[in-house]
Write an enzyme that holds these catalytic residues in place. Structure first.
Site, PDB file in Angstrom:
ATOM      1  CG  ASN A   1      -6.330 -13.736  -1.252  1.00  0.00           C
ATOM      2  OD1 ASN A   1      -7.172 -12.945  -0.842  1.00  0.00           O
ATOM      3  ND2 ASN A   1      -5.194 -13.362  -1.813  1.00  0.00           N
TER       4      ASN A   1
ATOM      5  N   GLY B   1      -9.532   0.552  -8.136  1.00  0.00           N
ATOM      6  CA  GLY B   1      -9.565   0.099  -9.519  1.00  0.00           C
ATOM      7  C   GLY B   1      -8.222  -0.320 -10.088  1.00  0.00           C
TER       8      GLY B   1
ATOM      9  N   GLY C   1      -6.219  -3.012  -9.392  1.00  0.00           N
ATOM     10  CA  GLY C   1      -6.134  -4.426  -9.744  1.00  0.00           C
ATOM     11  C   GLY C   1      -6.886  -4.728 -11.028  1.00  0.00           C
TER      12      GLY C   1
ATOM     13  CE1 TYR D   1       0.141  -6.907  -1.469  1.00  0.00           C
ATOM     14  CE2 TYR D   1       1.650  -5.191  -2.209  1.00  0.00           C
ATOM     15  CZ  TYR D   1       0.920  -5.790  -1.201  1.00  0.00           C
ATOM     16  OH  TYR D   1       0.960  -5.282   0.076  1.00  0.00           O
ATOM     17  CB  VAL D   2      -3.427  -3.430  -5.405  1.00  0.00           C
ATOM     18  CG1 VAL D   2      -3.756  -1.978  -5.063  1.00  0.00           C
ATOM     19  CG2 VAL D   2      -3.535  -3.670  -6.906  1.00  0.00           C
TER      20      VAL D   2
ATOM     21  CD  GLU E   1       0.528 -14.705  -2.187  1.00  0.00           C
ATOM     22  OE1 GLU E   1       1.576 -15.361  -2.377  1.00  0.00           O
ATOM     23  OE2 GLU E   1      -0.254 -14.404  -3.105  1.00  0.00           O
TER      24      GLU E   1
ATOM     25  CE1 TYR F   1      -7.361 -11.625  -9.303  1.00  0.00           C
ATOM     26  CE2 TYR F   1      -7.190 -13.600  -7.977  1.00  0.00           C
ATOM     27  CZ  TYR F   1      -6.636 -12.431  -8.452  1.00  0.00           C
ATOM     28  OH  TYR F   1      -5.379 -12.057  -8.076  1.00  0.00           O
TER      29      TYR F   1
END
Length: 160
Positions: free
Chosen positions: A124, A95, A97, A86-87, A24, A131
């Site tokens: 992002n 899969g 997240g 976070y992944v 980020e 999402y």
């Protein structure tokens, strides 16, 4: 694939927090150390909770969700505020997240919590697309405000 974090996971959670901050473009803002995370997650009065996404083959953590309870006066019920999800880039698309969010949704449903909320940085686009693909919708009518550092101290020291 998803498990509740334990005190032994604090070093990896701390590392994942730092990786997220670097992604980020805010690594310089990370002040929390591993001991602060340990106290927040596993101290006498835990204020936050964490789950890990673990690679099935290696058993290594590849992502995390760190969350806490909030409360809606309008609904009269608790909810979960997802502080961080976070992944690791090498594990994205596997899969993890979605599984982390599904676990938090299950917790909400089981406990009668009525909301699962989080914030996402406007730039992002991959996260926003992810999402929205699972049914989350932005709350465009709200703007997040924050007091920190000098502004927080200044207000705290002002006349009442």
């Amino acid at each position: 694939m998803i498990r509740t974090a334990t005190p032994a996971d604090v070093p990896v959670i701390h590392a994942l927090v730092r990786e997220l901050a670097e992604y980020e473009k805010s690594l310089e803002e990370v002040r929390a150390g591993a001991e602060q995370l340990r106290e927040a997650l596993f101290g006498q009065r835990p204020a936050a909770f964490a789950h890990l996404a673990v690679d099935d083959a290696s058993g290594e953590p590849v992502g995390f969700a760190l969350w806490f309870l909030n409360f809606s006066t309008w609904r009269g019920a608790h909810g979960i505020y997802l502080e961080d999800l976070y992944v690791r880039p090498s594990a994205r698309g596997g899969g993890h997240g979605r599984a982390l969010l599904a676990e938090l949704a299950r917790i909400c449903v089981e406990r009668g919590y009525e909301r699962l909320e989080w914030a996402v940085l406007n730039w992002n686009r991959p996260a926003i697309g992810f999402y929205e693909a699972i049914g989350a919708r932005p709350q465009d009518e709200w703007t997040v405000y924050r007091l920190t550092d000098g502004a927080l101290a200044g207000l705290a020291g002002s006349d009442r």
